[in-house]
Design an enzyme around this catalytic site. Structure first.
Site, PDB file in Angstrom:
ATOM      1  CD  GLU A 122       3.408   1.481   1.524  1.00 42.87           C
ATOM      2  OE1 GLU A 122       4.184   0.947   2.402  1.00 42.87           O
ATOM      3  OE2 GLU A 122       2.812   1.176   0.720  1.00 42.87           O
ATOM      4  CG  ASP A 148      -0.051  -2.927   5.245  1.00 43.50           C
ATOM      5  OD1 ASP A 148      -0.265  -3.234   4.133  1.00 43.50           O
ATOM      6  OD2 ASP A 148       0.044  -1.832   5.831  1.00 43.50           O
TER       7      ASP A 148
HETATM    8  C1  BGC Z   1       0.487  -0.409   2.675  1.00 44.50           C
HETATM    9  C2  BGC Z   1      -0.990  -0.483   2.701  1.00 44.50           C
HETATM   10  C3  BGC Z   1      -1.629  -0.791   1.419  1.00 44.50           C
HETATM   11  C4  BGC Z   1      -1.019  -2.263   1.090  1.00 44.50           C
HETATM   12  C5  BGC Z   1      -1.565  -3.128  -0.115  1.00 44.50           C
HETATM   13  C6  BGC Z   1       1.043  -1.953   2.197  1.00 44.50           C
HETATM   14  O1  BGC Z   1       2.435  -1.557   1.858  1.00 44.50           O
HETATM   15  O2  BGC Z   1       1.004  -0.040   3.917  1.00 44.50           O
HETATM   16  O3  BGC Z   1      -1.538   0.899   3.040  1.00 44.50           O
HETATM   17  O4  BGC Z   1      -3.125  -0.881   1.766  1.00 44.50           O
HETATM   18  O5  BGC Z   1       0.397  -2.293   0.977  1.00 44.50           O
HETATM   19  O6  BGC Z   1      -1.165  -2.271  -1.261  1.00 44.50           O
HETATM   20  C1  BGC Z   2       3.654  -3.255  -3.295  1.00 42.70           C
HETATM   21  C2  BGC Z   2       2.817  -2.480  -2.432  1.00 42.70           C
HETATM   22  C3  BGC Z   2       3.373  -2.735  -0.956  1.00 42.70           C
HETATM   23  C4  BGC Z   2       4.778  -2.731  -1.010  1.00 42.70           C
HETATM   24  C5  BGC Z   2       5.222  -3.027   0.320  1.00 42.70           C
HETATM   25  C6  BGC Z   2       5.068  -3.049  -3.407  1.00 42.70           C
HETATM   26  O1  BGC Z   2       5.977  -4.092  -4.016  1.00 42.70           O
HETATM   27  O2  BGC Z   2       3.154  -3.090  -4.809  1.00 42.70           O
HETATM   28  O3  BGC Z   2       1.467  -2.974  -2.508  1.00 42.70           O
HETATM   29  O4  BGC Z   2       2.674  -1.810  -0.261  1.00 42.70           O
HETATM   30  O5  BGC Z   2       5.344  -3.603  -2.052  1.00 42.70           O
HETATM   31  O6  BGC Z   2       6.620  -3.189   0.355  1.00 42.70           O
END
Ligand code: BGC
Ligand code: BGC
Length: 630
Positions: free
Chosen positions: A520, A330
């Site tokens: 998230e 991830d």
């Molecule tokens: C998330 C994932 C996601 C990835 C890419 C991460 O922060 O936990 O679920 O696929 O970002 O965007």
């Molecule tokens: C991204 C996400 C990622 C997240 C994690 C964002 O800036 O766009 O894809 O999951 O950061 O911290």
């Protein structure tokens, strides 16, 4: 550049005239080599391109040609906003991704958010990959977790929690087919979905990414998503990603290591037996159904980071479950293992991560891989194994035979909108009904609340941006528009204080309340309750309407006993997406209410978390509750 490279969209991955033409004007070493290769018959120079060979033979032929550095390149996944396009060929980058905010303008500020621009962008990257020494196509990945939410004008379907309420694998399968179609229309063939988290504590911000609290239902719906997404069509296969391995749904409140987060990226403190009983089954089903990529979880299991756990990634997933696809990390998940980045990389790769979603510091990562091998911290056989796994999946997905999709794929079509609308109606969960629903379409209706006319709120996170946002969405139908469409009359929309004063009394008032978009850990909350402001609108409506119907737009149950006790009907609409008409369909009896709760509804915040085994008499509604009007 975008325009010129769109021409390559029809080309194959073998060195083409276009590539050779490009290379002659380039001074880079890698492209000069590509020119040399282009002079010989590609079938001889690149025997792995022969589609009649079986996949393992093709993988072996290619692997035997690769340098260590080229293998490292395949193990690298870089984010759109961080890639220098000129690095793709010389480094042999294996994959690129759109993060939550990765729309085409992140790469080229002048690029519109339109399917053709996405396609041209991905084709440009693919052309770069084709011009590398070995011409290995790259994977481009994105989170199309509830439809192709980042692409403007896409049909956004209910988030997983709503589909858990609908509990129909065939509906999920059809949504996945439509999602794959919309992805193909933008040239993208890799989806970071489905999320197979089995949520245990609904204070978790990712509750809506989960199909619910029940491992068996999650397993069935997750497998249906994989099946639909990966079904063969003329446009080629789209790859699913089973995520997040494993146990993310069990994170314990207060254990997150991220400042400001409460549960997300936390610790799942369960026995091995519980891990296997609650959190593992959806992965077993997804893999059986053909999932070829598994994403490691940010979370820990009993204190051990999943990204650094050989027991989970290798012993359990690859050996015991026989998974021979690849493990992707991830977003910077590897970095969390230790403060020393090089050591973190060695630990993650040795544990079983095959492709690292770096996402930005790729030069450092490639150095760390090289050092790791040199110092003997990473076994070279592990590098071969990781590369083999990645190539295997690329061959199977038809990437070598057809690296660029031609845009065949329906996008934002009426058919997809109808499917979205059906899913909205099927997921709307009727919590209480005191003989008021369904309404007669001729009823005079007033509507109020922050969600009455707000597709962004309907869609939630992972829509147009990582966190989502309130407001208009191209092509979407708000709830008020849906009602107008179904009844043929526009409900009175109460917005300003004067609107309320002027209206007098009314037969039925609909109030649409709930949560602002989040994603998230940003959505982790201590007290999931209906806000004071929302309660006020509801009581105001109560003072002018004979009957009050409350619609909740939220990613999880919200404690709201007073509203459940006093409203004439309460509908949990979850995060339904762009097709607000589906809600009007159930409210006005065009479709029946059939959904049931995929998670228990708490009677108080103090009783959280309420696991599936909590006695039914302590919760407000048990899992499975839902008034049906069939
Ligand atoms: C998330 C994932 C996601 C990835 C890419 C991460 O922060 O936990 O679920 O696929 O970002 O965007
Ligand atoms: C991204 C996400 C990622 C997240 C994690 C964002 O800036 O766009 O894809 O999951 O950061 O911290």
């Amino acid at each position: 550049m975008l325009m010129a490279l769109a021409l390559l969209a029809a080309g194959a991955c073998s060195p083409s005239d276009d590539t050779a033409g490009d290379a002659t004007t380039s001074t880079s070493e890698a492209t000069t080599e590509a020119t040399t290769e282009a002079a010989v018959d590609p079938a001889d120079a690149r025997p792995w391109l022969d589609p009649t060979l079986d996949t393992e033979a093709r993988v072996e032929l290619l692997l035997s040609e690769m340098t260590l550095e080229e293998k490292f390149g395949q193990m690298t996944l870089v984010e759109l906003g961080s890639i220098d396009v000129d690095d793709i060929a010389p480094l042999g980058i294996g994959g690129l991704l759109s993060g939550g905010d990765g729309v085409p303008s992140q790469y080229d500020p002048s690029a519109p958010n339109e399917p053709a621009a996405w396609r041209a962008m991905v084709a440009e990257f693919q052309a770069e990959a084709a011009s590398s020494r070995l011409g290995i196509p790259l994977l481009y990945g994105i989170d199309a977790v509830h439809g192709h939410g980042l692409a403007e004008g896409a049909v956004v379907f209910p988030h997983n929690i709503g589909l858990g309420a609908a509990a129909d694998p065939d509906l999920v399968r059809r949504i996945a087919v439509a999602t794959a179609d919309e992805m193909r229309a933008t040239g993208i063939r890799w989806n970071f979905a489905p999320t197979l988290a089995v949520v245990q504590d609904t204070r978790w911000g990712r509750t809506y990414e989960s199909y619910g609290q029940d491992p068996d239902l999650t397993a069935r719906l997750g497998a249906a998503f994989v099946e639909g997404l990966q079904s063969e069509t003329a446009g080629g296969t789209v790859l699913a990603t089973a995520k997040h391995f494993v146990g993310d749904g069990g994170v314990e409140f207060g254990t997150s290591l991220v400042p400001g987060y409460l549960l997300d990226q936390g610790d799942t403190r369960v026995s091995e037996d519980e891990l296997r009983r609650v959190h593992l089954p959806p992965f077993v089903s997804a893999i059986d159904e053909g999932a070829r990529v598994v994403m490691a979880s940010f979370s820990r299991v009993d204190g051990q980071f999943a990204h650094g756990s050989r027991a989970l990634l290798t012993d359990l997933l690859k050996v015991e479950l026989g998974f021979d696809g690849f493990v992707v990390s991830d977003w910077a998940g590897v970095d969390q293992l230790t403060a020393d980045y090089a050591q973190a990389v060695s630990a993650a790769i040795s544990a079983g991560v095959d492709m690292n979603m770096v996402p930005s510091r790729y030069a450092e990562y490639l150095d760390a891989l090289a050092d790791g091998v040199e110092l003997g911290r990473i076994d070279e056989s592990r590098v071969d194994d990781a590369t083999q796994r990645i190539l295997r999946v690329k061959f199977e997905a038809g990437l070598f035979d057809r690296p660029v999709v031609d845009g065949a794929g329906a996008f934002g079509t009426d058919e997809h909108r109808a499917l979205g609308r059906e899913a909205v109606a099927r997921s709307a969960t009727l919590l209480t009904n005191r003989d008021v629903l369904p309404l007669d379409p001729s009823t005079t209706v007033a509507i109020a609340g922050p969600g009455a006319d707000d597709p962004g709120m309907q869609a939630g996170g992972w829509t147009q941006s990582w966190q989502g946002r309130r407001g208009h969405l191209v092509g979407a139908t708000s709830i008020i528009d849906g009602i107008t469409e179904v009844t043929g009359q526009q409900p009175v929309h109460l917005v300003e204080p004067d609107d309320w004063n002027e209206i007098g009394t009314i037969a039925v008032g609909i109030v649409v309340v709930g949560e602002d978009p989040y994603a998230e850990g940003v959505g982790d909350v201590d007290r999931p309750v209906l806000s004071e402001a929302d309660r006020e609108v509801i009581s105001r409506m109560r003072s002018i309407a004979d009957s009050v119907v409350v619609v909740v737009l939220a990613g999880r149950p919200l404690v709201m006993n007073d509203v459940l006790d006093s409203a004439d009907a309460v509908i949990m609409a979850w995060l339904p997406g762009t097709e607000g008409g589906g809600l009007a369909d159930v409210v006005f009896g065009v479709s029946p209410f059939t959904a049931t709760l995929p998670v228990a509804w708490p009677a108080s915040v103090d009783q959280l978390p309420i696991g599936p085994e909590s006695p039914n008499d302590v919760v407000r509604f048990p899992i499975g509750h839902g008034v049906t009007t069939e």
